[in-house]
Design a protein around this motif. Structure first.
Motif, short mmCIF file in Angstrom:
data_model
loop_
_atom_site.label_atom_id
_atom_site.label_comp_id
_atom_site.label_asym_id
_atom_site.label_seq_id
_atom_site.Cartn_x
_atom_site.Cartn_y
_atom_site.Cartn_z
N HIS A 1 38.78 51.02 24.96
CA HIS A 1 39.81 50.60 24.01
C HIS A 1 39.09 50.47 22.66
O HIS A 1 38.65 49.40 22.28
CB HIS A 1 40.43 49.26 24.42
N GLY B 1 45.84 49.98 34.04
CA GLY B 1 45.51 48.90 33.11
C GLY B 1 45.66 47.51 33.69
O GLY B 1 45.22 46.53 33.08
N HIS C 1 41.94 55.03 26.88
CA HIS C 1 43.07 54.17 27.24
C HIS C 1 44.41 54.89 27.15
O HIS C 1 45.37 54.52 27.83
CB HIS C 1 43.08 52.92 26.35
N HIS C 2 44.46 55.95 26.33
CA HIS C 2 45.73 56.69 26.21
C HIS C 2 45.92 57.68 27.37
O HIS C 2 46.93 58.37 27.45
CB HIS C 2 45.81 57.43 24.88
#
Length: 315
Positions: free
Chosen positions: A63, A74, A119-120
């Motif tokens: 992140h 997550g 994170h995407h």
């Protein structure tokens, strides 16, 4: 050395079924060979923080500049728990360990090249370090640490075990109480081992111990840091050849011309890759028995680890 080494290990590496899928990653070198000389202290940090067996997979996720460990979606963030568990273990359980063997690629135990996912959700990079192992290495910088997978490489395996046995000797020296005389004797016994790994360190460690403007504790701390750093360099045919030629010099007066020529030829054959390291070493040890030399007899280089481990076949 009569007592066994104490080596930390990821529990799955010694066959404990603690992985997320109830599996293990047994390394037979540990369980079938090294176990004769080592007592293992197994730990699974994921189980240690209360995760069940089996359990959902966890991964490292970046992140920005922050890396977190959680499930792929997550949820179930265990970053703080794993970090704290690693810090506590490193501070409380590693003082008498001579080495640590960790599980490769694990988000908790991997030593290097752990996958870090964006994170995407698009892609990953293999540049992470397991959170538990990161704390072990950070808080115990002298401790030899290696991964199970890398230990299948004979050169890496021999290097790691050499460092482990050397560090154990240092722990023994510390427990006895370090004196200037003992420190110099320790260095004297390891001179040619260091030379075979890193000639520059061989020279700098000698200069360090020759200094008279340092207190003993500082000198000892700088010495062991320099020694363990030097041994991280992998010995090569070139560095071994240089060391063997230095040892050869001790027999100039004792051996006749035929024996001197035989030893020189075996060293050359090793340098050229024709014969293994064990051949010139065996010859030197043979001549040492015939012509005892107290200084050479103390050299760790000639027997850095038990011959039963068969570790010098990689050269």
């Amino acid at each position: 050395m009569n007592k066994k080494l104490k080596i930390g290990v990821s529990a799955c590496v010694v066959g404990q079924k603690v992985r997320y899928d109830k599996g293990h990653k047994k390394l037979y070198f540990c369980t079938d060979e090294l176990s004769e000389f080592a007592e293992f202290k197994p730990v699974c940090p994921e189980v240690g923080i209360g995760l069940p067996i089996p359990r959902p997979t966890i991964r490292q996720v970046s992140h920005g500049d922050v890396i977190k460990v959680s499930r792929p979606d997550g949820s179930g963030d265990v970053t703080e728990q794993l970090t704290k568990f690693g810090q506590d273990f490193a501070d409380q359980q590693c003082h008498d360990l001579a080495g640590f063997i960790v599980c490769a690629k694990s988000p908790s135990c991997g030593m290097e090249r752990v996958k870090v996912y964006h994170h995407h959700g698009k892609g990953s990079e293999s540049n992470g370090v397991g959170l538990f192992t990161q704390q072990i290495m950070k808080r115990n910088p002298l401790l030899p640490v290696e991964e199970n997978g890398r230990l299948n490489d004979p050169i890496i395996r021999e290097n790691f075990v050499t460092r482990v046995f050397t560090y154990q000797k240092w722990l023994d020296l510390k427990s006895e109480g370090i004196t200037k005389h003992k420190l110099i004797a320790f260095h004297s016994a390891h001179k040619y081992l260091v030379m075979s790994h890193h000639v520059e360190s061989y020279k700098s460690l000698g200069k360090l111990l020759a200094r008279s403007d340092m207190d003993l504790d500082t000198q000892a701390n700088e010495y062991i840091f320099g020694l363990m750093t030097a041994l991280k360099h992998h010995a090569s045919r070139k560095t071994h050849t240089n060391t063997l030629q230095h040892l050869q010099g001790y027999f100039k007066k004792q051996l006749d011309s035929d024996k001197r020529q035989e030893l020189a030829q075996e060293i050359t054959s090793f340098r050229q890759g024709v014969t293994p390291l064990l051949v010139p070493l065996a010859l030197i040890n043979h001549y040492l028995r015939e012509h005892p030399n107290e200084y050479l007899a103390t050299q760790t280089y000639l027997n850095p680890h038990p011959k039963e481990l068969r570790l010098r076949y990689g050269y």
